[in-house]
Design a protein around this motif. Structure first.
Motif, PDB file in Angstrom:
ATOM      1  N   MET A  83       1.047  -1.105  -0.060  1.00 31.32           N
ATOM      2  CA  MET A  83       0.009   0.177  -0.158  1.00 31.32           C
ATOM      3  C   MET A  83       0.901   1.297  -0.015  1.00 31.32           C
ATOM      4  O   MET A  83       2.240   0.907   0.685  1.00 31.32           O
ATOM      5  N   VAL A  84       0.000   2.259  -0.411  1.00 30.54           N
ATOM      6  CA  VAL A  84       0.851   4.015  -0.365  1.00 30.54           C
ATOM      7  C   VAL A  84       0.047   4.964   0.296  1.00 30.54           C
ATOM      8  O   VAL A  84      -0.995   5.040  -0.155  1.00 30.54           O
ATOM      9  N   THR A  85       1.000   5.336   0.762  1.00 26.72           N
ATOM     10  CA  THR A  85      -0.042   6.416   1.891  1.00 26.72           C
ATOM     11  C   THR A  85      -0.004   7.415   1.577  1.00 26.72           C
ATOM     12  O   THR A  85       1.700   8.318   1.301  1.00 26.72           O
ATOM     13  N   THR A  86      -0.342   8.731   1.413  1.00 25.03           N
ATOM     14  CA  THR A  86       0.093   9.930   0.772  1.00 25.03           C
ATOM     15  C   THR A  86      -0.987  10.526   1.525  1.00 25.03           C
ATOM     16  O   THR A  86      -1.905  11.274   2.523  1.00 25.03           O
ATOM     17  N   SER A  87      -0.525  12.095   1.869  1.00 24.56           N
ATOM     18  CA  SER A  87      -0.939  13.420   2.565  1.00 24.56           C
ATOM     19  C   SER A  87      -0.588  14.558   1.643  1.00 24.56           C
ATOM     20  O   SER A  87       0.691  14.701   1.653  1.00 24.56           O
ATOM     21  N   LEU A  88      -1.170  15.630   1.793  1.00 22.66           N
ATOM     22  CA  LEU A  88      -0.827  17.304   1.313  1.00 22.66           C
ATOM     23  C   LEU A  88      -0.651  18.018   2.115  1.00 22.66           C
ATOM     24  O   LEU A  88      -2.206  18.090   2.726  1.00 22.66           O
ATOM     25  N   PHE A  89       0.568  18.183   2.064  1.00 22.82           N
ATOM     26  CA  PHE A  89       0.539  19.866   3.216  1.00 22.82           C
ATOM     27  C   PHE A  89       0.301  18.653   4.521  1.00 22.82           C
ATOM     28  O   PHE A  89      -0.696  19.555   5.947  1.00 22.82           O
ATOM     29  N   GLY A  90       0.222  17.697   4.830  1.00 20.14           N
ATOM     30  CA  GLY A  90      -0.088  16.559   6.018  1.00 20.14           C
ATOM     31  C   GLY A  90      -1.886  16.931   6.013  1.00 20.14           C
ATOM     32  O   GLY A  90      -1.551  16.271   6.967  1.00 20.14           O
ATOM     33  N   LEU A  91      -2.872  16.917   5.375  1.00 16.07           N
ATOM     34  CA  LEU A  91      -3.833  16.751   5.170  1.00 16.07           C
ATOM     35  C   LEU A  91      -4.954  15.684   4.309  1.00 16.07           C
ATOM     36  O   LEU A  91      -3.425  15.522   3.545  1.00 16.07           O
ATOM     37  N   ALA A  92      -5.842  16.022   4.708  1.00 15.89           N
ATOM     38  CA  ALA A  92      -6.268  14.451   4.116  1.00 15.89           C
ATOM     39  C   ALA A  92      -5.533  13.473   3.246  1.00 15.89           C
ATOM     40  O   ALA A  92      -5.127  12.494   2.016  1.00 15.89           O
ATOM     41  N   GLU A  93      -4.973  12.633   4.720  1.00 16.03           N
ATOM     42  CA  GLU A  93      -3.706  11.749   4.483  1.00 16.03           C
ATOM     43  C   GLU A  93      -5.204  10.023   4.022  1.00 16.03           C
ATOM     44  O   GLU A  93      -6.241  10.381   4.036  1.00 16.03           O
ATOM     45  N   LYS A  94      -4.635   9.503   2.578  1.00 18.38           N
ATOM     46  CA  LYS A  94      -5.728   8.610   1.763  1.00 18.38           C
ATOM     47  C   LYS A  94      -4.393   7.534   1.023  1.00 18.38           C
ATOM     48  O   LYS A  94      -3.289   7.984   1.535  1.00 18.38           O
ATOM     49  N   THR A  95      -5.233   6.113   1.408  1.00 19.95           N
ATOM     50  CA  THR A  95      -4.055   5.345   1.411  1.00 19.95           C
ATOM     51  C   THR A  95      -4.610   4.269   0.075  1.00 19.95           C
ATOM     52  O   THR A  95      -6.133   4.019   0.203  1.00 19.95           O
ATOM     53  N   ALA A  96      -3.596   3.801  -0.328  1.00 21.97           N
ATOM     54  CA  ALA A  96      -4.030   3.282  -1.838  1.00 21.97           C
ATOM     55  C   ALA A  96      -3.413   1.661  -1.899  1.00 21.97           C
ATOM     56  O   ALA A  96      -2.803   1.169  -1.658  1.00 21.97           O
ATOM     57  N   THR A  97      -4.792   0.436  -2.011  1.00 17.95           N
ATOM     58  CA  THR A  97      -3.934  -0.400  -1.537  1.00 17.95           C
ATOM     59  C   THR A  97      -3.887  -1.653  -2.979  1.00 17.95           C
ATOM     60  O   THR A  97      -4.507  -1.447  -3.579  1.00 17.95           O
ATOM     61  N   TYR A  98      -2.428  -2.471  -3.484  1.00 12.18           N
ATOM     62  CA  TYR A  98      -2.776  -2.933  -4.079  1.00 12.18           C
ATOM     63  C   TYR A  98      -3.205  -4.467  -4.118  1.00 12.18           C
ATOM     64  O   TYR A  98      -3.180  -5.541  -3.030  1.00 12.18           O
ATOM     65  N   ILE A  99      -3.766  -5.212  -5.325  1.00  7.96           N
ATOM     66  CA  ILE A  99      -4.537  -6.455  -5.157  1.00  7.96           C
ATOM     67  C   ILE A  99      -4.487  -6.578  -6.375  1.00  7.96           C
ATOM     68  O   ILE A  99      -4.516  -6.344  -7.233  1.00  7.96           O
ATOM     69  N   PRO A 100      -3.188  -8.316  -6.510  1.00  7.83           N
ATOM     70  CA  PRO A 100      -2.444  -8.842  -7.777  1.00  7.83           C
ATOM     71  C   PRO A 100      -4.218  -9.406  -8.556  1.00  7.83           C
ATOM     72  O   PRO A 100      -4.899  -9.922  -7.717  1.00  7.83           O
ATOM     73  N   GLY A 101      -3.888  -8.762  -9.396  1.00  5.70           N
ATOM     74  CA  GLY A 101      -4.927  -8.412 -10.736  1.00  5.70           C
ATOM     75  C   GLY A 101      -6.158  -8.010 -10.835  1.00  5.70           C
ATOM     76  O   GLY A 101      -6.411  -7.797 -11.490  1.00  5.70           O
ATOM     77  N   LEU A 102      -6.409  -7.260  -9.611  1.00  8.49           N
ATOM     78  CA  LEU A 102      -7.073  -5.851  -9.409  1.00  8.49           C
ATOM     79  C   LEU A 102      -6.423  -4.878  -9.281  1.00  8.49           C
ATOM     80  O   LEU A 102      -6.905  -3.756  -9.495  1.00  8.49           O
ATOM     81  N   GLY A 103      -4.688  -4.588  -9.067  1.00  7.00           N
ATOM     82  CA  GLY A 103      -4.637  -3.797  -8.956  1.00  7.00           C
ATOM     83  C   GLY A 103      -4.740  -2.556  -8.121  1.00  7.00           C
ATOM     84  O   GLY A 103      -4.860  -3.440  -6.957  1.00  7.00           O
ATOM     85  N   CYS A 104      -4.843  -1.291  -7.693  1.00  8.73           N
ATOM     86  CA  CYS A 104      -4.934  -0.252  -6.528  1.00  8.73           C
ATOM     87  C   CYS A 104      -6.321   0.028  -7.132  1.00  8.73           C
ATOM     88  O   CYS A 104      -6.413   0.666  -7.817  1.00  8.73           O
ATOM     89  N   ALA A 105      -6.457   0.870  -5.992  1.00 10.04           N
ATOM     90  CA  ALA A 105      -7.200   1.779  -5.646  1.00 10.04           C
ATOM     91  C   ALA A 105      -7.305   2.348  -4.353  1.00 10.04           C
ATOM     92  O   ALA A 105      -7.322   1.970  -3.222  1.00 10.04           O
ATOM     93  N   VAL A 106      -7.992   3.658  -3.809  1.00  7.35           N
ATOM     94  CA  VAL A 106      -7.751   4.572  -3.093  1.00  7.35           C
ATOM     95  C   VAL A 106      -8.829   3.868  -1.923  1.00  7.35           C
ATOM     96  O   VAL A 106     -10.072   3.482  -2.016  1.00  7.35           O
ATOM     97  N   ASP A 107      -8.509   3.293  -0.634  1.00  2.00           N
ATOM     98  CA  ASP A 107      -9.433   2.710   0.733  1.00  2.00           C
ATOM     99  C   ASP A 107     -10.701   4.056   0.866  1.00  2.00           C
ATOM    100  O   ASP A 107     -10.015   4.424   1.159  1.00  2.00           O
ATOM    101  N   TYR A 108     -11.316   2.843   1.623  1.00  2.00           N
ATOM    102  CA  TYR A 108     -12.076   3.860   1.914  1.00  2.00           C
ATOM    103  C   TYR A 108     -12.961   2.605   2.901  1.00  2.00           C
ATOM    104  O   TYR A 108     -13.093   1.513   2.620  1.00  2.00           O
ATOM    105  N   PRO A 109     -13.415   3.079   4.450  1.00  2.00           N
ATOM    106  CA  PRO A 109     -13.557   2.069   5.481  1.00  2.00           C
ATOM    107  C   PRO A 109     -13.968   1.288   5.137  1.00  2.00           C
ATOM    108  O   PRO A 109     -14.526  -0.311   5.909  1.00  2.00           O
TER     109      PRO A 109
END
Length: 429
Positions: A83-109
């Protein structure tokens, strides 16, 4: 005293917005920018890392081409969780996770349907292209020219990473650069739209959908119920959707801040009578992906049907069609494939719907898909395929009138020229 306390925050807001305006930062960016920036960073960097296996410095350089402000992202890679986690100026942190065969998508709990999809492994083949990935048909002169063109492109800063030429059903030339090779899945952006149209054409051929009917979305109980599937396919649905890429615009909100891209667009109001005005819309493409999903009965059924009836018959070798958090294919944007795989899509169209001795769509569907639409403003667009003909002037006067193409951001192209028996693929950044 009470008025004074209320006035202080208001004064600060006015001051912040005023300083931002002086710095060239719009109010929309202040409100929406952190969420969009974190979303695009997590999503694209995750796919670059785990789908394309791209060097991180190159992936970051690609990302910041969209906006220099993305250089301010804080980025964390979790290789164990992929997974990759990013935030812009420390705000609105988001994570995207990889699933083999399906690629990546932004995670929503609260939305995680993609995690329940059982993925089928691809079936690599050493058979000659297009049935497999063996190429022994290169033409020396054309190969030399293609290599020269790629070198010239990149000397000019155009970041071409793959250029491939098919003639008379075989690959005659292919050249790669900037770390890409014949097996590298490269992002086609909006060329995914053309694949979604093929997937719906396949459902029509098998009698599972009537493309002349209406989609029947239960959310459309008003004038939108008059929109036809063909209106969606030709981008003449009349829905209000802004294909702009600033924070706060429809496209960025849909792609980078919503767990269900199609739900976002299903709420769009009608702006024009269906069938009258062409409005290029990534939102419409995601409605088509939702239609595919709903017709088949859900994420697993839609994925399995695609793999059985499109992916494997076309013999894709290095391709990943990503889904969003709701499990629906990201039909507007996120098909990653090698140049050879993209060329298979073009060859299918050139062959009037057949590839590898299997019919995937009917010849009549290909004819309809490459016929100008009936809009009053831009007729040179078919079923998610751009056409050279249809308007008073050709889009590309130097190309034959019968040329048509899949088209993606950053000049991705699958160009099909039936009168010349040619498919040309260009991928890059």
């Amino acid at each position: 005293m009470k008025k004074f306390l209320i006035g202080i925050p208001l004064l600060l807001v006015v001051l912040v917005f005023g300083l931002a305006a002086l710095a060239g930062i719009t109010p929309s960016f202040i409100i929406y920018g952190p969420g969009v920036g974190s979303g695009i960073g997590a999503k694209l960097l995750c796919s670059a890392e785990y789908v394309m296996e791209q060097p991180r410095d190159q992936a970051f350089a690609d990302l910041v081409q969209y906006s220099s402000i993305l250089s301010e992202l804080t980025i964390a890679y979790d290789t164990d969780q992929q997974m990759v986690t990013t935030s812009l100026f420390g705000l609105a942190e988001k994570t995207a996770t990889y699933i083999p065969g399906l690629g990546c998508a932004v995670d929503y709990p609260d939305v995680n349907a993609r995690r329940s999809i059982v993925v089928s492994p691809p079936l690599p083949s050493a058979r000659p292209w297009p049935a497999g990935d063996t190429v022994t048909t290169l033409d020396p002169a054309l190969q030399s020219l293609t290599e020269t063109l790629v070198e010239e492109d990149n000397a000019a800063g155009l970041n071409t990473r793959a250029l491939l030429v098919v003639h008379d059903g075989v690959i005659r030339a292919e050249a790669y650069a900037q770390g890409a090779d014949a097996q590298t899945p490269l992002l086609g952006w909006s060329m995914a739209k053309s694949l979604v149209a093929i997937m719906l054409g396949n459902l029509e051929m098998r009698g599972l959908i009537d493309l002349s009917a209406r989609p029947g979305f239960e959310q459309w109980q008003d004038e939108r119920a008059e929109i036809g599937i063909t209106d969606l396919l030709t981008m003449t649905d009349g829905l209000a959707f802004a294909e702009e890429y600033n924070p706060g615009d429809d496209a960025t909100a849909m792609l980078f801040t919503e767990p269900s891209m199609s739900d976002y667009v299903l709420a769009a109001p009608l702006e024009n009578p269906p069938g009258t005005v062409f409005n290029y819309s990534s939102g419409t493409a995601n409605l088509l992906a939702r239609l595919h999903h709903d017709t088949l009965g859900g994420p697993q059924a839609a994925y399995s049907d695609y793999m059985t009836h499109v992916f494997r018959p076309m013999a894709f070798q290095n391709a990943v069609f990503e889904v969003d958090a709701s499990g629906v294919f990201a039909g507007s944007s996120y098909f990653y494939a090698s140049a050879r795989d993209w060329a298979r899509m073009g060859q299918l169209m050139l062959n009037s719907g057949e590839l590898n001795r299997q019919r995937i769509v009917t010849a009549d569907w290909v004819r309809r898909a490459t016929t100008p639409n009936d809009s009053r403003n831009d007729r040179a667009y078919g079923y998610q395929w751009w056409l050279n003909r249809g308007n008073a002037r050709l889009r590309y006067p130097d190309l034959p009138a019968d040329a048509y193409f899949a088209n993606g951001n950053r000049q991705q192209r699958v160009m099909v020229v039936p009168s010349a028996g040619v498919v040309i693929v260009r991928l890059g950044w």
